[in-house]
Design a protein around this motif. Structure first.
Motif, PDB file in Angstrom:
ATOM      1  N   UNK A  69      33.021  44.263  28.781  1.00  0.00           N
ATOM      2  CA  UNK A  69      33.670  45.569  28.894  1.00  0.00           C
ATOM      3  C   UNK A  69      35.054  45.499  28.260  1.00  0.00           C
ATOM      4  N   UNK A  70      35.327  46.401  27.332  1.00  0.00           N
ATOM      5  CA  UNK A  70      36.701  46.553  26.831  1.00  0.00           C
ATOM      6  C   UNK A  70      37.217  47.877  27.371  1.00  0.00           C
ATOM      7  N   UNK A  71      38.240  47.803  28.193  1.00  0.00           N
ATOM      8  CA  UNK A  71      38.731  49.004  28.873  1.00  0.00           C
ATOM      9  C   UNK A  71      40.204  49.221  28.534  1.00  0.00           C
ATOM     10  N   UNK A  72      40.476  50.406  28.019  1.00  0.00           N
ATOM     11  CA  UNK A  72      41.852  50.834  27.788  1.00  0.00           C
ATOM     12  C   UNK A  72      42.455  51.196  29.143  1.00  0.00           C
ATOM     13  N   UNK A  73      43.609  50.616  29.452  1.00  0.00           N
ATOM     14  CA  UNK A  73      44.219  50.840  30.772  1.00  0.00           C
ATOM     15  C   UNK A  73      45.650  51.350  30.663  1.00  0.00           C
ATOM     16  N   UNK A  74      46.128  51.533  29.440  1.00  0.00           N
ATOM     17  CA  UNK A  74      47.541  51.883  29.288  1.00  0.00           C
ATOM     18  C   UNK A  74      48.388  50.644  29.495  1.00  0.00           C
ATOM     19  N   UNK A  75      48.607  50.309  30.760  1.00  0.00           N
ATOM     20  CA  UNK A  75      49.316  49.069  31.112  1.00  0.00           C
ATOM     21  C   UNK A  75      48.617  48.481  32.339  1.00  0.00           C
ATOM     22  N   UNK A  91      43.174  43.239  40.163  1.00  0.00           N
ATOM     23  CA  UNK A  91      42.560  44.437  40.732  1.00  0.00           C
ATOM     24  C   UNK A  91      41.779  45.206  39.661  1.00  0.00           C
ATOM     25  N   UNK A  92      42.324  45.229  38.452  1.00  0.00           N
ATOM     26  CA  UNK A  92      41.637  45.891  37.339  1.00  0.00           C
ATOM     27  C   UNK A  92      40.268  45.272  37.089  1.00  0.00           C
ATOM     28  N   UNK A  93      40.228  43.949  37.072  1.00  0.00           N
ATOM     29  CA  UNK A  93      38.947  43.266  36.865  1.00  0.00           C
ATOM     30  C   UNK A  93      37.969  43.625  37.966  1.00  0.00           C
ATOM     31  N   UNK A 149      30.417  39.786  34.005  1.00  0.00           N
ATOM     32  CA  UNK A 149      30.967  40.783  33.081  1.00  0.00           C
ATOM     33  C   UNK A 149      32.242  40.213  32.462  1.00  0.00           C
ATOM     34  N   UNK A 150      32.202  40.053  31.147  1.00  0.00           N
ATOM     35  CA  UNK A 150      33.423  39.610  30.453  1.00  0.00           C
ATOM     36  C   UNK A 150      34.329  40.827  30.302  1.00  0.00           C
ATOM     37  N   UNK A 151      35.602  40.653  30.636  1.00  0.00           N
ATOM     38  CA  UNK A 151      36.504  41.804  30.584  1.00  0.00           C
ATOM     39  C   UNK A 151      37.548  41.647  29.493  1.00  0.00           C
ATOM     40  N   UNK A 152      37.705  42.693  28.712  1.00  0.00           N
ATOM     41  CA  UNK A 152      38.781  42.747  27.727  1.00  0.00           C
ATOM     42  C   UNK A 152      39.671  43.909  28.126  1.00  0.00           C
ATOM     43  N   UNK A 153      40.844  43.610  28.621  1.00  0.00           N
ATOM     44  CA  UNK A 153      41.759  44.663  29.072  1.00  0.00           C
ATOM     45  C   UNK A 153      42.646  45.061  27.900  1.00  0.00           C
ATOM     46  N   UNK A 178      36.657  55.729  35.008  1.00  0.00           N
ATOM     47  CA  UNK A 178      36.379  55.390  33.603  1.00  0.00           C
ATOM     48  C   UNK A 178      35.580  54.102  33.413  1.00  0.00           C
ATOM     49  N   UNK A 179      35.771  53.114  34.276  1.00  0.00           N
ATOM     50  CA  UNK A 179      35.070  51.835  34.084  1.00  0.00           C
ATOM     51  C   UNK A 179      33.564  51.970  34.246  1.00  0.00           C
ATOM     52  N   UNK A 180      33.100  53.081  34.792  1.00  0.00           N
ATOM     53  CA  UNK A 180      31.651  53.245  34.993  1.00  0.00           C
ATOM     54  C   UNK A 180      30.976  53.971  33.833  1.00  0.00           C
TER      55      UNK A 180
END
Lengths: 161, 326
Positions: free
Chosen positions: B206-212, B218-220, B265-269, B287-289
């Motif tokens: 998952x590559x998720x745009x988070x702003x910051x 917690x994001x993961x 799940x590999x995470x790309x923040x 959004x992550x869903x």
């Protein structure tokens, strides 16, 4: 009504029970150990998991009279007065808790898993907690936490189990 | 036969109530009598981590450590309304309200310090480590605790933040109904058993745009949780609503993923700060869903050449589609 005695978290306890009372009701209502949660009430979700005679059971599916003379561990029996159990500590460190409702059952399933298999693979951990449903976490951080807890316990960690 | 395939899904999601609705969060920042910072906010913690993230924002804004924040939330008796814990809006909306309240409190502290330290201007005054001091002459300083002791009435500021959106034009559908948007991409690999119709998701990224990323851990957790909900949505969860009645109203028939169904799940923040967000942050809860189910369905197509147009893709539905194809 019948009076039974059992060992709960290392203490001799006795309680008045009636015939249709479940172990879950005995723990929560009679002994006021409300850390054990009721989810589905029909043995599907694992939220009410406790340890009976070293094995996990769904306490909604065990009648109270069946616990007579038995050894029970609930989530309240995991930490000592001033120290979390290594499994609990690992859950906090790894961010494995979100809403928390499944966590008492998860921690107890993890304990039995690690008692029986001190060095589980990640797949074995998944198998070990597959009877505990979680809607929030996606399980991965719980698997991380149990892996970490195994490390704590195997390095002589500060288990009070 | 077991066949493997990969799929990608992309999504974007507007957080907040949107459509010009007053999306308001209020927060109070107060200097407590012991010199700690009290944050009073009606935000609700439901496990997503709002309490942690909002305290981090307050600590950052006040230049103190998180232990110096006293956080009061949820109770309507002593906290101002921060809206619902919904629409992925607490980090962005309430985070902004807290940041504004803290900035007002900081200014209040500076004006008291000017008076107590006999300074002639607010220029060059810094607020950090629980004290207010003149940067060019740090000996001229007063601690939060000393300011609190000298106060005759509480120093407390309430601020509010309203997300900026417009109602969509009814005729043209034009407008700016949400702000901000977050973007994400999921990639998955599945294995389809063509004999049973069972789909296993082997791995996901998952590559998720988070702003910051205010709190990466917690994001993961949000990403894992969102993926698992989408996994159930795509392959298992079916209410079977029939004449207003939910047929699958038990966990024995309404199936949700277990730990065995869930892949790693590999995470790309992706951090691309949003200028209107608190320190650039945006909400990610929903959004992550969004993009995960399309990715899974694309992977099924890649594996067996069947384009599924109804979810959940349960084994019986997939088997039927496979038979139709042949």
């Amino acid at each position: 009504m019948k009076e039974i005695s059992l060992r709960v978290n290392g203490e001799e306890r006795s309680a008045e029970i009636h015939e249709e009372m479940r172990l879950l009701d005995l723990l929560r209502d009679a002994l006021h150990l409300t850390g054990t949660k009721e989810g589905c009430g029909e043995g599907e979700c694992g939220a009410c998991t406790v340890i009976m005679e070293g094995k996990t059971v769904n306490s909604c599916m065990v009648m109270a009279f069946q616990a007579e003379g038995k050894e029970i561990i609930t989530i309240e029996g995991m930490a000592t007065k001033d120290k979390l159990h290594p499994i609990q500590r690992a859950f906090l460190e790894k961010g494995a808790v979100q809403c928390g409702f499944c966590i008492p059952g998860m921690v107890l399933s993890a304990k039995v898993l690690l008692d029986e298999n001190p060095i589980p693979t990640r797949d074995e951990i998944r198998e070990g907690i597959s009877g505990n449903l979680c809607r929030c976490t996606g399980y991965n951080k719980i698997v991380d936490a149990i892996e970490t807890a195994a490390g704590y316990l195997n390095t002589g960690g500060d288990s009070n189990a | 036969m077991k066949k493997r395939g990969i799929g990608i899904g992309c999504g974007f999601y507007g957080t907040g109530y949107g459509n010009g609705f007053p999306d308001v969060s209020r927060a109070r920042a107060k200097l407590e009598t012991d010199g700690k910072i009290g944050i009073y906010v009606g935000a609700t913690e439901v496990g997503q981590g709002a309490k942690t993230v909002l305290q981090q924002i307050a600590a950052e804004a006040m230049g103190v450590s998180i232990e110096d924040i006293k956080f009061y939330c949820e109770s309507t008796e002593n906290t101002p309304d921060a809206g619902t814990a919904a629409a992925s809006r607490q980090t962005y909306n309430t985070g902004n309200a807290i940041k504004k309240a803290c900035e007002a409190l900081k200014e209040g502290l500076i004006y008291i310090a000017i008076d107590k330290l006999l300074l002639n201007s607010a220029v060059g005054i810094r607020v950090e480590n629980k004290k207010v001091y003149l940067e060019s002459y740090p000996q001229s300083a007063i601690s939060f605790e000393d300011i609190a002791k000298a106060l005759t009435e509480p120093l407390c500021f309430e601020e509010s933040f309203t997300a900026g959106t417009t109602k969509m034009e009814e005729e043209s559908g034009q407008g700016a109904p949400y702000w901000p948007y977050t973007f994400s991409v999921y990639g998955v690999e599945v294995e389809v058993d063509t004999q049973t119709g069972f789909v296993e998701v082997l791995k996901a990224v998952c590559a998720q745009d988070v702003g910051r990323a205010i709190n990466p851990q917690l994001l993961e957790g949000q990403i894992d949780g969102g993926f698992s909900m989408a996994l159930g949505y795509a392959l298992m969860e079916d209410l079977r609503l029939t004449n207003g009645e939910i047929r699958n109203n038990r966990f024995s028939s309404y199936i949700i993923p277990t730990a065995l169904d869930m892949p790693e799940v590999k995470k790309i923040i992706v951090e691309d700060p949003e200028v209107t967000g608190p320190y650039g942050a945006k909400g990610v809860g929903e959004p992550v869903m969004v993009a995960a189910a399309p990715a899974i369905l694309n992977a099924i197509y890649n594996a067996v050449g069947v384009r599924m147009r109804e979810i959940p893709v349960t084994p019986d539905r997939l088997l039927e589609a496979l038979m139709e194809k042949e």
